[in-house]
Design a protein around this motif. Structure first.
Motif, PDB file in Angstrom:
ATOM      1  N   SER A   1       0.833  -1.199   0.000  1.00  0.00           N
ATOM      2  CA  SER A   1       0.000   0.000   0.000  1.00  0.00           C
ATOM      3  C   SER A   1       0.868   1.250   0.000  1.00  0.00           C
ATOM      4  O   SER A   1       0.650   2.176  -0.792  1.00  0.00           O
ATOM      5  CB  SER A   1      -0.933   0.003   1.214  1.00  0.00           C
TER       6      SER A   1
ATOM      7  N   GLY B   1       2.697   1.756  -3.234  1.00  0.00           N
ATOM      8  CA  GLY B   1       1.842   2.116  -4.357  1.00  0.00           C
ATOM      9  C   GLY B   1       1.936   3.580  -4.719  1.00  0.00           C
ATOM     10  O   GLY B   1       1.735   3.964  -5.879  1.00  0.00           O
ATOM     11  N   CYS B   2       2.278   4.438  -3.744  1.00  0.00           N
ATOM     12  CA  CYS B   2       2.366   5.871  -4.000  1.00  0.00           C
ATOM     13  C   CYS B   2       3.569   6.229  -4.866  1.00  0.00           C
ATOM     14  O   CYS B   2       3.671   7.353  -5.356  1.00  0.00           O
ATOM     15  CB  CYS B   2       2.439   6.622  -2.667  1.00  0.00           C
TER      16      CYS B   2
ATOM     17  N   VAL C   1      -3.624   6.558  -3.732  1.00  0.00           N
ATOM     18  CA  VAL C   1      -3.736   5.218  -3.149  1.00  0.00           C
ATOM     19  C   VAL C   1      -4.645   5.317  -1.932  1.00  0.00           C
ATOM     20  O   VAL C   1      -4.326   6.022  -0.971  1.00  0.00           O
ATOM     21  CB  VAL C   1      -2.366   4.650  -2.723  1.00  0.00           C
TER      22      VAL C   1
ATOM     23  N   ASP D   1      -6.503   2.845   0.845  1.00  0.00           N
ATOM     24  CA  ASP D   1      -6.529   1.474   1.334  1.00  0.00           C
ATOM     25  C   ASP D   1      -7.591   1.327   2.417  1.00  0.00           C
ATOM     26  O   ASP D   1      -8.319   2.290   2.716  1.00  0.00           O
ATOM     27  CB  ASP D   1      -5.144   1.045   1.822  1.00  0.00           C
TER      28      ASP D   1
ATOM     29  N   PHE E   1      -7.867  -1.900  -2.537  1.00  0.00           N
ATOM     30  CA  PHE E   1      -7.037  -0.733  -2.821  1.00  0.00           C
ATOM     31  C   PHE E   1      -7.679   0.032  -3.977  1.00  0.00           C
ATOM     32  O   PHE E   1      -8.047  -0.567  -4.990  1.00  0.00           O
ATOM     33  CB  PHE E   1      -5.622  -1.131  -3.266  1.00  0.00           C
TER      34      PHE E   1
ATOM     35  N   LEU F   1      -6.518   2.582  -6.721  1.00  0.00           N
ATOM     36  CA  LEU F   1      -5.284   3.094  -7.309  1.00  0.00           C
ATOM     37  C   LEU F   1      -5.639   3.901  -8.555  1.00  0.00           C
ATOM     38  O   LEU F   1      -6.336   3.395  -9.437  1.00  0.00           O
ATOM     39  CB  LEU F   1      -4.356   1.935  -7.694  1.00  0.00           C
TER      40      LEU F   1
ATOM     41  N   CYS G   1      -2.053   9.688  -0.759  1.00  0.00           N
ATOM     42  CA  CYS G   1      -1.938   8.265  -0.434  1.00  0.00           C
ATOM     43  C   CYS G   1      -2.287   8.057   1.027  1.00  0.00           C
ATOM     44  O   CYS G   1      -1.744   8.711   1.911  1.00  0.00           O
ATOM     45  CB  CYS G   1      -0.523   7.767  -0.704  1.00  0.00           C
TER      46      CYS G   1
END
Length: 306
Positions: free
Chosen positions: A268, A271-272, A278, A280, A291, A293, A305
């Motif tokens: 998670s 992911g940024c 992002v 979560d 998630f 995205l 994020c």
């Protein structure tokens, strides 16, 4: 010693000294005593608040300067200048937080916003496609999607494998930059992290997605801003399937002290690096099972994020 001398019956009077209040009060002419002037009636056109600032030194002035945005509704703060006819009772702006403006996107339906599909550069799209091919992403080009009201994708693709041997189920429809960010995230973070956290489950075989392109507003609300899913800019990931064992589902794991909990928090956060947004399960109730995205472009390269 003189025997014939005698004291006068009355002594000399003391001289009046300047500033001697007692003597001044005894000798002052009553006609000269100051009398407090009676207050003059104020004209109707002059409000009380027109008095200079020195008349009320104890009243604190607001720290916010005129023209600055407030933290509620991003509206300009009122000026501290109290001069003028309406200063005593300033009128609130229609756009203020307590008086919502029906023309703002968060108060409008999708139809009322009159949005259009964002065009994509042919050169940028071609470069992105080359990157997908070099990574081994399996996809096909689709015709332009236009579902009205700004929903649609100028140059959509359909992805069946996010990376070689890793299926995307069901197939995902979105813009090329989403597929590219997904492939890089999987290759750079998700696969290596899973190899440590779930080493006994073998390799990842499937990414189970919950949503790709769909025409709707954010969080499927009746009014508000258009969803990035409706622009082809987003994908929702619900779980990962492996060669062996159970799927690793996306769910609240903030207090999960296991390797699986560490795996989810790691992917998670990472992911940024690949997506600009992002969300979560710890962000809000609407994302407790996946998630979110997306690749929404913001000014200054800002990313959100959580």
């Amino acid at each position: 010693m003189l025997t014939g001398a005698g004291l006068p019956e009355t002594g000399p009077k003391p001289e009046v000294k300047p500033g001697d209040k007692q003597v001044e009060q005894q000798t002052e002419d009553p006609a000269n005593i100051d009398v407090a002037p009676k207050p003059q009636p104020k004209p109707d056109t002059q409000p009380e608040t027109a008095a200079p600032d020195t008349a009320s030194p104890d009243v604190p002035k607001p720290d916010t300067k005129p023209g600055e945005k407030t933290t509620e509704g991003d509206q300009p703060a009122p000026s501290s200048d109290t001069s003028g006819k309406d200063a005593a009772a300033p009128k609130r702006e229609v756009q203020g937080p307590n008086l919502p403006n029906k023309n703002l996107p968060d108060k409008q339906t999708l139809e009322a916003q009159h949005l259009t599909i964002e065009p994509e550069s042919e050169a940028d799209h071609s470069e992105c496609v080359k990157e997908l091919q070099s990574l081994g992403v399996v996809f096909t080009d689709l015709s332009r999607i236009d579902d009205g009201n700004g929903c649609g994708i100028d140059k959509p693709i359909k992805v069946t494998e996010a990376l070689p041997g890793i299926k995307l189920k069901p197939d995902g429809v979105f813009r090329c930059p989403v597929a590219l960010a997904l492939a890089r995230w999987m290759k750079g973070t998700v696969i290596p992290a899973a190899a440590i956290a779930a080493a006994d489950q073998g390799r990842i075989t499937t990414i189970n997605q919950a949503s790709s392109y769909i025409c709707r507003l954010r969080n499927s609300a009746e009014t508000g801003k258009i969803s990035e899913h409706a622009r082809g800019n987003a994908v929702d990931i619900a779980s990962f399937s492996f060669e062996k064992g159970e799927d690793i589902a996306v769910k609240p794991r903030r207090e999960d002290s296991t390797l699986i909990g560490a795996f989810q928090r790691t992917v998670s956060a990472a992911g940024c690096l690949y997506f600009t947004t992002v969300l979560d399960p710890e962000s809000d109730a609407a994302h407790e099972t996946h998630f979110h995205l997306d690749v929404l472009e913001r000014k200054g390269g800002y990313r959100y994020c959580h």
